[in-house]
Enzyme design. Structure first.
Site, PDB file in Angstrom:
ATOM      1  N   THR A 136     -93.634  34.140 -47.102  1.00  0.00           N
ATOM      2  CA  THR A 136     -92.494  35.006 -47.433  1.00  0.00           C
ATOM      3  C   THR A 136     -91.357  34.232 -48.105  1.00  0.00           C
ATOM      4  OG1 THR A 136     -91.754  34.734 -45.134  1.00  0.00           O
ATOM      5  CG2 THR A 136     -92.969  36.726 -45.660  1.00  0.00           C
ATOM      6  N   ASP A 137     -90.332  34.990 -48.536  1.00  0.00           N
ATOM      7  CA  ASP A 137     -89.190  34.409 -49.255  1.00  0.00           C
ATOM      8  C   ASP A 137     -87.993  34.213 -48.331  1.00  0.00           C
ATOM      9  OD1 ASP A 137     -90.686  34.754 -51.667  1.00  0.00           O
ATOM     10  OD2 ASP A 137     -90.137  36.856 -51.611  1.00  0.00           O
ATOM     11  N   SER A 191     -82.509  33.251 -46.529  1.00  0.00           N
ATOM     12  CA  SER A 191     -83.061  34.078 -47.601  1.00  0.00           C
ATOM     13  C   SER A 191     -83.219  33.180 -48.812  1.00  0.00           C
ATOM     14  CB  SER A 191     -82.131  35.255 -47.924  1.00  0.00           C
ATOM     15  OG  SER A 191     -82.598  35.940 -49.059  1.00  0.00           O
ATOM     16  N   ARG A 192     -84.465  32.963 -49.240  1.00  0.00           N
ATOM     17  CA  ARG A 192     -84.697  32.005 -50.327  1.00  0.00           C
ATOM     18  C   ARG A 192     -84.337  32.583 -51.692  1.00  0.00           C
ATOM     19  NH1 ARG A 192     -89.450  31.190 -47.047  1.00  0.00           N
ATOM     20  NH2 ARG A 192     -89.076  29.419 -45.684  1.00  0.00           N
ATOM     21  N   VAL A 193     -84.101  33.880 -51.755  1.00  0.00           N
ATOM     22  CA  VAL A 193     -83.592  34.473 -53.000  1.00  0.00           C
ATOM     23  C   VAL A 193     -82.083  34.273 -53.060  1.00  0.00           C
ATOM     24  CG1 VAL A 193     -83.282  36.622 -54.264  1.00  0.00           C
ATOM     25  CG2 VAL A 193     -85.479  36.106 -53.225  1.00  0.00           C
TER      26      VAL A 193
END
Length: 516
Positions: free
Chosen positions: A345-346, A371-373
């Site tokens: 997941t991101d 949250s990698r975004v």
């Protein structure tokens, strides 16, 4: 004489066959096999030499036609997952091929409905007309068809939208021990999409019927079922239905995504999906690996979550945002299945039992969540406000743990801890009360600017209510004056702070009056 009779019989048989073929030009031969043994959720079949993996077959029993999914192809026999109760199937029953892969009904007709993994209604309403179907297993969109994740998906939950923003097309894992509020976050996110034009799919895997019924009742009560679809494969259902449930729900979502719509899908939860797959693999004698899971346990979740993305305009322009849920045991986030999903997941939202016991809801641990975004999917207005908030909250959580071992703290440390407690109290939020962007911005601005510093912690809840009320009184005026999609100007910031200050000043005066 005998030869003449035989010729006559053959001639008549040939004539009858010709007439039958003329009447039914689509007539075709069909392969049949025989059930050799029946297990818990699966059968073994002899025959059917041309069938393939993931093909749909039917078992003709005395009571009904039972669907099955071809899963194993062994020498001389095949293992088939049953998609209905095994009690109807007996050794010796006939099995026939359909020459089709397993598909699920899709389309607008599903909105507001509760269905099982193969599209059979569970809500007591009329059966779905299968005008269009999609395969349950579909390849993920190619990289060249994907667009960057830049548009935010507002959850309505302050701590998520401010600190761990989620974008449309992102995959954000929700992890935590049982009964800690994971499903509550997912349900609140669905409820918050009431005016966002996002279609929501809730996929319950291995859950008790009462738990799924509670989710459906909450969605109906808050008017969210109009734009939602529930796919349920409960703990009482055959293990085959539990296994295919998330793939079927994703195919339903992809139908809308490929038509330019934004879709949110909740997988609740993938721990039970992994257990269902392990059960099937062990029953069908596939080699076990770590913790008795089969070797491809990572692949079954990666091929599922890879289907969530945002498409380029020329390929539909829609998005599929996934919020998979995973259950941890005794806060062990490094266990086999959770670490697999974290790597796919991101980002993840980790729910802490310690915060839950302190009545901090939602109990999101800011230190273990990410949250990698990140800012790419956050509105500029949020970014300008929450930079300092994230840093202050992270420093507080680190210091709070160490402060327990020392009674003497320097002034700077004490102030950091006090401010952190204020932030945590301000970010608390009850279930079923998602906030729109304007309400969140007004509260966060008041918090960051120091307007709430002098308010005691036990009165923060009242301060939040007052700020919400004053926003609602001026909401039309504020929405005309301020573009929440863009960065807030200095003039707009001053106006918002003045609005919040009028409320908070009256609260401070009440406090001073009570103390005197």
């Amino acid at each position: 004489m005998t030869d003449r009779i035989l010729d006559s019989v053959l001639e008549k048989s040939g004539a009858r066959l010709d007439r039958a073929l003329q009447r039914s030009p689509d007539m075709r031969l069909r392969e049949y096999g025989v059930v050799m043994s029946v297990g818990e959720g699966f059968i073994r079949v002899r025959g059917l030499p041309h069938m393939g993996i993931d093909e749909l077959v039917y078992i003709d029993t005395r009571e009904r036609r039972v669907p099955g999914l071809v899963y194993n192809l062994d020498s001389g026999e095949a293992g088939i997952i049953l998609l209905d109760e095994e009690q109807y199937v007996e050794a010796g029953d006939e099995v026939h091929r359909t020459s089709d892969i397993l598909s699920v009904p899709v389309g607008e007709q599903l909105l507001g409905r509760v269905v099982d993994s193969i599209g059979r209604p569970l809500d007591g309403k009329k059966p779905l007309a299968a005008n269009e179907t999609l395969p349950v297993e579909r390849p993920a969109p190619p990289i060249m068809h994907r667009s960057p994740v830049e548009t935010p998906l507002q959850t309505g939950i302050k701590v998520i939208d401010a600190l761990f923003p989620i974008g449309r097309g992102q995959r954000e894992l929700i992890a935590g021990d049982r009964q800690i509020g994971k499903t509550a976050i997912a349900v609140d996110t669905i409820i918050n999409q009431h005016d966002k034009g996002i279609i929501c799919i809730y996929c319950g895997i291995g859950k008790q019927k009462a738990a799924v019924a509670r989710v459906i009742a909450d969605l109906r009560e808050h008017g969210a079922m109009d734009y939602s679809i529930v796919v349920s494969a409960g703990s009482e259902d055959p293990v085959g239905l539990q296994y295919i449930a998330p793939y079927a729900a994703t195919s339903i979502g992809e139908y809308f995504m490929e038509r330019g719509k934004d879709v949110l899908i909740i997988y609740d939860d993938l721990t039970w999906h992994a257990r269902a797959y392990r059960e099937l693999a062990l029953l069908l004698r596939r080699p076990p690996g770590r913790e008795a899971y089969p070797g491809d346990i990572f692949y079954i979740h990666s091929r599922l979550l890879e289907r969530s993305t945002r498409l380029k305009e020329e390929h539909g322009g829609g998005s599929l945002t996934a919020l998979p849920i995973v259950e941890t045991q005794a806060q062990n986030i490094s266990a086999f299945i959770p670490t697999n999903l974290i790597s796919i997941t991101d980002g993840q939202l980790y729910l802490s039992p310690e915060l839950f016991q302190k009545d901090v809801m939602p109990a999101i641990d800011a230190g273990k969540s990410v949250s990698r975004v990140g800012g790419a999917a956050q509105r500029p207005a949020y970014r300008s406000v929450t930079k300092k908030l994230r840093l202050a909250y992270a420093q507080f959580e680190e210091l709070e743990a160490f402060s327990r071992f020392s009674s003497r703290l320097d002034e700077d440390t004490r102030k950091t801890i006090e401010r952190g407690r204020l932030i945590r109290e301000s970010l608390k939020q009850p279930q079923f009360e998602p906030l729109d962007i304007g309400e969140q911005m007004l509260l966060l601005l008041a918090l960051i600017s120091g307007l709430m510093d002098d308010i005691p912690l036990d009165r923060i809840e009242k301060a939040k209510r007052e700020i919400r009320e004053i926003y609602r009184e001026h909401s039309d005026e504020l929405n005309q004056k301020i573009d929440w999609q863009e960065d807030i100007t200095e003039e707009e910031r001053t106006y918002l702070l003045d609005l919040a200050e009028t409320v908070l000043e009256s609260l401070k005066k009440e406090q001073e009056h009570a103390e005197t």
